[in-house]
Scaffold this motif. Structure first.
Motif, short mmCIF file in Angstrom:
data_model
loop_
_atom_site.label_atom_id
_atom_site.label_comp_id
_atom_site.label_asym_id
_atom_site.label_seq_id
_atom_site.Cartn_x
_atom_site.Cartn_y
_atom_site.Cartn_z
N SER A 1 -0.90 -27.76 -21.43
CA SER A 1 -0.32 -29.05 -21.82
C SER A 1 -0.20 -29.14 -23.34
CB SER A 1 -1.21 -30.19 -21.33
OG SER A 1 -1.20 -30.27 -19.93
N GLY A 2 0.89 -29.73 -23.80
CA GLY A 2 1.08 -29.87 -25.23
C GLY A 2 2.53 -30.15 -25.56
N PHE A 3 2.79 -30.13 -26.84
CA PHE A 3 4.14 -30.38 -27.35
C PHE A 3 4.68 -29.07 -27.89
CE2 PHE A 3 7.49 -33.05 -28.34
CZ PHE A 3 7.87 -33.01 -29.68
N TYR A 4 5.78 -28.60 -27.32
CA TYR A 4 6.32 -27.29 -27.66
C TYR A 4 7.57 -27.45 -28.51
CZ TYR A 4 3.01 -25.32 -24.41
OH TYR A 4 1.84 -24.94 -23.80
N LEU A 5 7.54 -26.77 -29.62
CA LEU A 5 8.65 -26.86 -30.57
C LEU A 5 9.31 -25.51 -30.73
CD1 LEU A 5 6.90 -28.99 -33.30
CD2 LEU A 5 8.94 -29.67 -32.09
N CYS A 6 10.62 -25.53 -30.72
CA CYS A 6 11.41 -24.35 -31.03
C CYS A 6 11.95 -24.51 -32.44
CB CYS A 6 12.55 -24.23 -30.03
SG CYS A 6 13.62 -22.79 -30.27
N ALA A 7 12.05 -23.42 -33.15
CA ALA A 7 12.58 -23.47 -34.50
C ALA A 7 13.40 -22.23 -34.78
CB ALA A 7 11.46 -23.60 -35.52
N TRP A 8 14.31 -22.36 -35.71
CA TRP A 8 15.00 -21.16 -36.18
C TRP A 8 14.80 -21.04 -37.68
CZ3 TRP A 8 19.42 -21.05 -39.43
CH2 TRP A 8 20.02 -22.30 -39.67
N GLY A 9 14.80 -19.82 -38.14
CA GLY A 9 14.53 -19.57 -39.54
C GLY A 9 15.76 -19.07 -40.24
N SER A 10 15.89 -19.50 -41.49
CA SER A 10 17.09 -19.14 -42.23
C SER A 10 16.78 -19.01 -43.70
CB SER A 10 18.15 -20.23 -42.03
OG SER A 10 19.28 -20.00 -42.85
N GLY A 11 17.64 -18.29 -44.37
CA GLY A 11 17.60 -18.28 -45.82
C GLY A 11 16.58 -17.34 -46.40
N ARG A 12 16.46 -17.45 -47.69
CA ARG A 12 15.65 -16.54 -48.48
C ARG A 12 14.20 -16.49 -48.00
NH1 ARG A 12 14.88 -17.84 -54.83
NH2 ARG A 12 13.03 -16.58 -55.20
N ALA A 13 13.67 -17.62 -47.64
CA ALA A 13 12.26 -17.67 -47.26
C ALA A 13 12.07 -18.03 -45.81
CB ALA A 13 11.52 -18.68 -48.13
N ASN A 14 13.11 -17.82 -45.02
CA ASN A 14 12.98 -18.07 -43.59
C ASN A 14 12.59 -19.52 -43.31
OD1 ASN A 14 13.30 -16.96 -41.08
ND2 ASN A 14 11.13 -16.49 -40.85
N GLU A 15 13.13 -20.43 -44.07
CA GLU A 15 12.86 -21.86 -43.89
C GLU A 15 13.10 -22.26 -42.44
OE1 GLU A 15 15.02 -24.24 -46.63
OE2 GLU A 15 15.11 -25.94 -45.26
N GLN A 16 12.16 -23.01 -41.91
CA GLN A 16 12.20 -23.36 -40.49
C GLN A 16 12.93 -24.68 -40.27
OE1 GLN A 16 9.47 -21.32 -38.07
NE2 GLN A 16 10.86 -20.23 -39.44
N PHE A 17 13.77 -24.66 -39.22
CA PHE A 17 14.45 -25.88 -38.77
C PHE A 17 14.03 -26.10 -37.33
CE2 PHE A 17 17.20 -26.44 -42.39
CZ PHE A 17 17.29 -25.17 -42.93
N PHE A 18 13.55 -27.30 -37.06
CA PHE A 18 12.91 -27.56 -35.78
C PHE A 18 13.79 -28.33 -34.81
CE2 PHE A 18 8.61 -26.08 -36.35
CZ PHE A 18 8.51 -25.97 -37.73
N GLY A 19 13.58 -28.04 -33.53
CA GLY A 19 14.21 -28.80 -32.48
C GLY A 19 13.41 -30.06 -32.17
N PRO A 20 13.89 -30.83 -31.20
CA PRO A 20 13.23 -32.10 -30.88
C PRO A 20 11.93 -31.95 -30.10
CG PRO A 20 15.11 -31.74 -29.44
CD PRO A 20 15.13 -30.64 -30.46
N GLY A 21 11.70 -30.79 -29.51
CA GLY A 21 10.45 -30.56 -28.81
C GLY A 21 10.48 -30.91 -27.34
N THR A 22 9.52 -30.33 -26.60
CA THR A 22 9.32 -30.63 -25.18
C THR A 22 7.87 -31.02 -24.98
OG1 THR A 22 11.01 -29.10 -24.39
CG2 THR A 22 9.28 -29.71 -22.84
N ARG A 23 7.66 -32.19 -24.39
CA ARG A 23 6.30 -32.63 -24.07
C ARG A 23 5.96 -32.16 -22.67
NH1 ARG A 23 2.39 -34.15 -27.09
NH2 ARG A 23 3.76 -35.57 -28.21
N LEU A 24 5.02 -31.23 -22.55
CA LEU A 24 4.61 -30.67 -21.27
C LEU A 24 3.25 -31.22 -20.87
CD1 LEU A 24 4.82 -28.63 -18.89
CD2 LEU A 24 3.73 -26.96 -20.40
N THR A 25 3.17 -31.77 -19.69
CA THR A 25 1.90 -32.23 -19.12
C THR A 25 1.64 -31.45 -17.84
OG1 THR A 25 2.26 -34.44 -20.02
CG2 THR A 25 0.58 -34.20 -18.31
N VAL A 26 0.51 -30.78 -17.82
CA VAL A 26 0.12 -30.03 -16.63
C VAL A 26 -0.99 -30.81 -15.93
CG1 VAL A 26 -0.70 -27.84 -15.73
CG2 VAL A 26 0.73 -27.89 -17.79
N LEU A 27 -0.78 -31.13 -14.66
CA LEU A 27 -1.76 -31.96 -13.93
C LEU A 27 -2.50 -31.13 -12.88
CD1 LEU A 27 0.49 -35.09 -13.38
CD2 LEU A 27 -1.24 -34.75 -15.15
#
Lengths: 112, 111
Positions: free
Chosen positions: A86-112
Motif C-alpha cells: 500500500s502506498g502512493f506510487y509516482l512515475c517520473a521521467w528525467g530530462s536534461g543535463r542533470a536528469n531533472e525529474q518531472f512527476f506524474g499525478p500518482g496512483t494511490r494503492l490500498t491493499v486490504l
C-alpha cells in the motif's frame, strides 16, 4: 510540451491479487523513466528506473517488478500484492543535463 | 552510498516569518541538487536546482538555496513565508541516472 500520465488514480486491491500500474509520457523521446513510492514520513523511495526499452534497474528488492515495453511506457507490476505494498506510487521521467525529474499525478494503492 | 538528509520533519511558522529548511547530502563527487515542493493535492514540482556556478540559486515564488560544498549542504530559504507556502518540501540529488530524495519537510504556515 511534455506530459506524463498515470492510471489508475486510485486502486483498492485484496492481498494476493495481481497489480498493474501504467505510466506513459508524451512529447519526448527516449526518456529515462522512474517509479517511486511515497510514504508519509519516509519521502520518496526509488523503486525502478529505465534508460531504454527493456532496460530496468531495480533499487530495492521487493514484491514488485517493472517493465518498459515501449519507449514512452513504463509499467509497475506485482503477481501477488502484500499489505505492505500500500502506498502512493509516482512515475517520473528525467530530462536534461542533470536528469531533472518531472512527476506524474500518482496512483494511490490500498491493499486490504 | 549516496543519501540525502532533511532533519526538520515538520516546521510550523507564522506568516511573514523567515524560513530555512536544512538539507545535507552524502556523496564525494559532483552532484546536482534540487528542491521539490508538493502542495496539498498537487503534483511534485521543481522549486529550484543547482548544477554548477553561483552557489546561491533562486527559484520560483521567492525561494532560494545555497550550496555549501564544504558542509555538504543545500539549505532552502525564504525571507517571508505566506500561507500558500504550506506544503511538503523535498531535497534531492542526482549523480547520473539515479535520483535520491530526502524524507521531506512538512511546512505549515499559520495566517
Amino acid at each position: 510540451s511534455q506530459t506524463i500520465h498515470q492510471w489508475p488514480a486510485t486502486l483498492v486491491q485484496p492481498v494476493g491479487s495481481p497489480l498493474s500500474l501504467e505510466c506513459t509520457v508524451e512529447g519526448t523521446s527516449n526518456p529515462n523513466l522512474y517509479w517511486y513510492r511515497q510514504a508519509a514520513g519516509r519521502g520518496l523511495q526509488l523503486l525502478f528506473y529505465s534508460v531504454g526499452i527493456g532496460q530496468i534497474s531495480s533499487e530495492v528488492p521487493q514484491n514488485l517488478s517493472a517493465s518498459r515495453p515501449q519507449d514512452r511506457q513504463f509499467i509497475l507490476s506485482s503477481k501477488k500484492l502484500l499489505l505492505s505494498d500500500s502506498g502512493f506510487y509516482l512515475c517520473a521521467w528525467g530530462s536534461g543535463r542533470a536528469n531533472e525529474q518531472f512527476f506524474g499525478p500518482g496512483t494511490r494503492l490500498t491493499v486490504l | 552510498a549516496q543519501s540525502v538528509s532533511q532533519h526538520n520533519h515538520h516546521v510550523i511558522l507564522s506568516e511573514a516569518a523567515s524560513l530555512e529548511l536544512g538539507c545535507n547530502y552524502s556523496y564525494g563527487g559532483t552532484v546536482n541538487l534540487f528542491w521539490y515542493v508538493q502542495y496539498p493535492g498537487q503534483h511534485l514540482q521543481l522549486l529550484l536546482k543547482y548544477f554548477s556556478g553561483d552557489p546561491l540559486v533562486k527559484g520560483i515564488k521567492g525561494f532560494e538555496a545555497e550550496f555549501i560544498k564544504s558542509k555538504f549542504s543545500f539549505n532552502l530559504r525564504k525571507p517571508s513565508v505566506q500561507w500558500s507556502d504550506t506544503a511538503e518540501y523535498f531535497c534531492a540529488l542526482t549523480t547520473g541516472n539515479q535520483f535520491y530524495f530526502g524524507t521531506g519537510t512538512s511546512l505549515t504556515v499559520i495566517p
